[in-house]
Design an enzyme around this catalytic site. Structure first.
Site, PDB file in Angstrom:
ATOM      1  N   HIS A   3       0.850  -1.180   0.000  1.00 15.34           N
ATOM      2  CA  HIS A   3       0.000   0.000   0.000  1.00 15.34           C
ATOM      3  C   HIS A   3       0.887   1.232   0.000  1.00 15.34           C
ATOM      4  O   HIS A   3       1.661   1.444   0.929  1.00 15.34           O
ATOM      5  CB  HIS A   3      -0.889   0.000   1.246  1.00 15.34           C
ATOM      6  N   LYS A  29     -10.342   7.108 -11.109  1.00 13.81           N
ATOM      7  CA  LYS A  29      -9.693   8.412 -11.252  1.00 13.81           C
ATOM      8  C   LYS A  29      -9.900   8.984 -12.654  1.00 13.81           C
ATOM      9  O   LYS A  29      -9.912  10.198 -12.846  1.00 13.81           O
ATOM     10  CB  LYS A  29      -8.203   8.277 -10.943  1.00 13.81           C
TER      11      LYS A  29
END
Length: 909
Positions: A151, A578
């Site tokens: 992450h 996005k």
């Protein structure tokens, strides 16, 4: 002011268990601070929390809190940030422990036949008429693989996770009625753990490395995920093994050490490190199981015959004890143990745990040889003692070996298509071929690459110097080829091609892999690794079926895919979000998956979809089993891989019971989803969803990409600038040095909006899409009632709307130096939020967000009460930083608020 009709009541009481847990842990934290730092320090924390809980603060109007925070010295700010972040972590633990109890209670409810487990799924399918033969075919095709990934905004340290794990264990003990003295002992142990946590550094002094990420993930695999898988295989073997061979229907995958897309720290060395680290974990477990079997199988030939194969295996044992000469099972297991030690020495440089030292016996060349030796023992026991003497432990060991091999988790390699293009260009350039690859059009590129795969001549020369990038690429692939030789073909999951858009994007890595022996060219090319294109943007998802068709029409594709062809394709939830917003992204992924399945079926090829989900709603987050069941019919086909990312790994797999429940539920969902017949979507529903997705796409891009002031707005009203500079995650936040939204990685994009409480990627564009498409509430209500996909989309969006906090977000807007444009853009965002909430409630018929899911509403409310003070403190610290204060302690304080907010909100990226 927050519209009360559109919000969760912040004072809504939590469940009894959550409230009791949270209060106890909060009291113990204050007690620890008072004990370690003094009463004055504890009073500061209590005063700040008391002020932060005031109703005006909850609604964003916080003059008293502002004065308190503005008067803080930097040391006091760091101190409060630590306290609030610790409170956030402890609140999660309190809720999780109560949540596990709720899960256990829910599972015990009579009359509920939802298949939460694979065993339940099998029972349900048998009641529906499936035969044992049908089930055996399903099991034979199943391939369920959660893939652990790093992450980029991971904030927790391993030492903190250890403290949290122990606190969780102690809290779980308190669920039982205990004698007062034992209750007092547990409370004291909790105090000690919390005090140790308080004295443990929450932050990292340096940016986390890939080695750290590998170690952190393997810690969870070792303590909870692997034990859960072992339990599941033992359970499945005993209860449903008669329906066919189960292993390896559930396996583990990883990107840790192999995902080099935009990550300069991932290379051949990290790949070797990952495999060696993983191998040590699984080989130690195998060795421990063999030792247990050795203890149990003290079977003497004086009382029972054994097979000739077992005697032959036992005869290979080096220096057998004279006391064991009539115990061939033990002699055989001694040999197996020694050969495992030799494997460990070869792969990790160390003997297995429990070994007395090195051994000079021949190591197993492949896990199949290990299985073969274990099968000799099983066969002898069955023939000479009966099935019941074998027990589940031995069969479970065999199943786990088949699933995990000597590598534990299959590693994926991932790289961006642009890097492949540059590398191919350089190889042709340095070979003196006269080919300027980057200047060729798509047809010319494909023709050249296909020709390159038609023979065995290499492009790479050991006598030629290459650029740093090309050298690194070739070294990584060389390491992958060596791993296949050491661990077997199963050690590599797939070669993922990011930013795939054309056929040449699939062919390029095949040519590169040919240079290291993972692909063999010729009239009938072969490959040792699957190549999987990743379709990420809305446009790429739409064009994906055409690219797949072009690929499968090539004779070399059929040769590479083999006799039972299955093509893997990865779908990107993050970049598509996005690119086009929440609705367009989810619709694009679903439509793309269906179209890809139809195209593969038309070409006579199986399909395995790899879902690149994140933890947040905007990135496809939510329970994995529910996500599988929501997939379009015909797309699962018994096979699925999906990412489990960073922060969600600990949440979904942090302890063995939770890991087992989630893995079992995932396997059950795959089986149920694979059984659904493909049905044609109602044209009216399809048209309405297409209109909504298209309109939502344009509404999203009108703000994010078409408004020239938006880029500066994003960088000023979220902590993205500060996140980029913090020591969270090993991967850069952006693929390039630019500030462009399109170049920013999807995870820090989502993470930044979460930190500032907008949660924009999880809902923005929906309301604008509804209005642009001219859809009425009645139409939307009918759509939700007749189309599960849309109902699921709305449910997840409602969660994101509830998690957002526009009054707090408005305070982040004040950070922008461009006041006029900031207020103008925020007005658009706020109107969209209010309209989206109104529509969500009107469609569902609710009066407040999540009022139909009280447990989830309570969870969101609890998170808000914990996180709100951290947001206000972060705002004060960001204001100081942006006013020019570069104090290192200030940077630390900001990092602590980031960690605390991320922990409290959980699914931040």
């Amino acid at each position: 002011m927050r519209n009360p009709a559109l919000s969760i009541e912040v004072d809504r009481p939590t469940s009894q268990h959550v409230r009791k847990n949270a209060n106890l842990l909060s009291d113990l934290l204050v007690e620890a601070i008072a004990y370690l730092e003094g009463e004055e320090a504890a009073a500061l924390v209590a005063r700040a929390r008391r002020v932060a809980s005031h109703e005006d603060v909850a609604n964003g109007d916080a003059p008293v809190l502002d004065r308190l925070f503005s008067d803080l010295s930097i040391d006091e700010a760091v101190f409060l940030a630590r306290a609030f972040a610790s409170q956030s972590l402890l609140a999660n633990i309190g809720e999780d422990v109560a949540g596990r109890r709720r899960h256990a209670e829910a599972d015990a409810q009579p009359g509920d036949e939802r298949p939460r487990t694979l065993v339940d799924a099998v029972k349900l399918l048998k009641r529906q008429g499936k035969t044992d033969e049908d089930l055996a075919k399903t099991f034979a095709a199943m391939n369920v693989v959660p893939v652990l990934t790093a992450h980029p905004t991971e904030v927790r340290r391993r030492s903190m996770v250890d403290r949290e794990t122990e606190i969780s264990r102690l809290m779980a003990l308190r669920r039982h009625h205990l004698p007062p003295d034992l209750e007092a002992e547990i409370r004291e142990s909790l105090f000690r753990e919390i005090a140790l946590m308080w004295r443990t550094r929450l932050y990292r002094p340096e940016r986390i490395t890939v080695k750290d990420e590998i170690r952190n993930a393997l810690s969870i695999v070792r303590t909870s995920i692997l034990p859960a898988i072992i339990d599941l295989y033992g359970d499945w073997t005993g209860k449903i093994g008669q329906h066919g061979h189960l292993a390896p229907l559930l396996k583990l995958g990883s990107w840790l050490g192999g995902d080099r897309d935009g990550h300069p720290g991932v290379n051949g060395e990290t790949l070797k490190l990952a495999f060696a680290s993983q191998s040590r974990v699984i080989l130690d477990w195998y060795a421990g199981e063999v030792r247990k079997l050795w203890s149990n199988l003290a079977v003497s030939t004086a009382y029972t015959p054994v097979s000739e194969e077992l005697l032959a295996l036992a005869a290979q044992t080096r220096d057998p004890s004279v006391h064991r000469l009539d115990e061939p099972y033990r002699l055989a297991l001694e040999l197996i143990f020694d050969r495992l030690t030799a494997v460990s020495q070869k792969l990790t440089g160390q003997p297995v745990a429990f070994a007395n030292g090195d051994t000079d016996v021949e190591p197993y060349g492949h896990p199949d040889a290990f299985v073969a030796d274990l099968s000799v023992i099983i066969d002898s026991l069955e023939r000479n003692g009966g099935e019941r003497l074998v027990g589940t432990a031995l069969r479970t060991l065999v199943d786990v070996v088949k699933a995990c091999g000597f590598h534990l988790m299959s590693l994926d390699l991932r790289q961006n298509a642009d890097v492949h293009e540059r590398t191919i260009h350089e190889l042709y350039e340095r070979a003196g071929s006269g080919v300027a690859y980057l200047k060729l059009d798509e047809d010319a590129r494909c023709k050249l690459l296909i020709e390159e795969l038609s023979h065995q001549r290499p492009l790479v020369s050991p006598f030629t110097a290459y650029s740093e990038e090309t050298t690194r690429e070739l070294a990584t692939m060389t390491a992958a080829a060596q791993a296949v030789r050491d661990y077997g073909h199963g050690c590599l999951g797939a070669y993922i091609i990011s930013k795939s858009a054309t056929l040449s994007d699939i062919l390029e890595p095949l040519v590169l892999l040919k240079q290291v022996g993972l692909v063999w060219g010729g009239a009938a090319p072969r490959a040792s690794v699957k190549v999987a294109p990743l379709f990420e943007t809305i446009g790429d998802l739409e064009n994906g079926p055409a690219v797949l068709r072009q690929w499968l029409e090539l004779p070399l594709a059929r040769s590479i895919l083999g006799d039972r062809p299955v093509q893997e394709i990865m779908l990107g939830y993050s970049d598509s979000n996005k690119d086009g917003g929440y609705v367009a992204s989810r619709r694009g992924v679903a439509v793309g998956a269906s179209a890809l399945a139809r195209e593969a079926d038309r070409m006579g090829v199986g399909l395995q979809l790899f879902h690149g989900r994140g933890g947040s709603v905007g990135r496809g987050g939510g329970p994995a089993a529910e996500a599988v069941l929501a997939q379009p019919a015909g797309t699962v086909q018994g096979r699925i891989r999906m990412t489990e990312q960073g922060e969600m790994i600990a949440r979904r797999f942090g302890d063995q019971p939770t890991a087992r429940r989630n893995l079992d539920g995932l396997a059950a969902a795959v089986m149920m989803a694979s059984d659904r017949p493909v049905q044609k979507l109602d044209p009216k529903i399809d048209a309405a969803m297409t209109a909504l997705a298209d309109a939502s796409f344009h509404g999203f891009r009108a703000l994010v990409y078409d408004d020239p002031a938006f880029e500066d707005f994003f960088w000023s009203v979220t902590p993205i600038s500060e996140i980029v500079g913090l020591n969270i995650g090993s991967r850069p936040a952006s693929r390039t040095a630019s500030r462009k939204i399109e170049d920013l990685r999807a995870i820090p994009w989502v993470f930044s909006w979460s930190q500032s409480r907008f949660m924009l990627p999880g809902w923005f564009g929906f309301a604008a899409g509804v209005d642009r498409a001219g859809l009425s509430v009645e139409q939307l209500r009918d759509l939700a009632g007749s189309f599960d996909f849309f109902a699921s989309l709305l449910s997840n969006m409602e969660l994101a709307l509830a998690q957002s906090h526009m009054p707090i977000a408005s305070r982040y807007v004040e950070l922008s130096p461009d006041k006029d444009n900031a207020q103008r853009i925020f007005a658009t965002i706020r109107r969209e939020h209010e309209r989206a909430a109104e529509l969500a409630l009107a469609i569902r018929g609710g009066s407040s967000l999540l009022d139909n899911q009280p447990d989830l509403a309570e969870s969101v409310a609890l998170a808000g009460r914990v996180v709100d003070p951290l947001n206000h403190l972060q705002l004060e610290l960001l204001s100081r930083r942006r006013a020019g204060d570069q104090n290192e302690e200030l940077r630390l304080a900001i990092q602590l608020t980031v960690a605390g907010i991320a922990a409290g909100l959980r699914n931040t990226g």
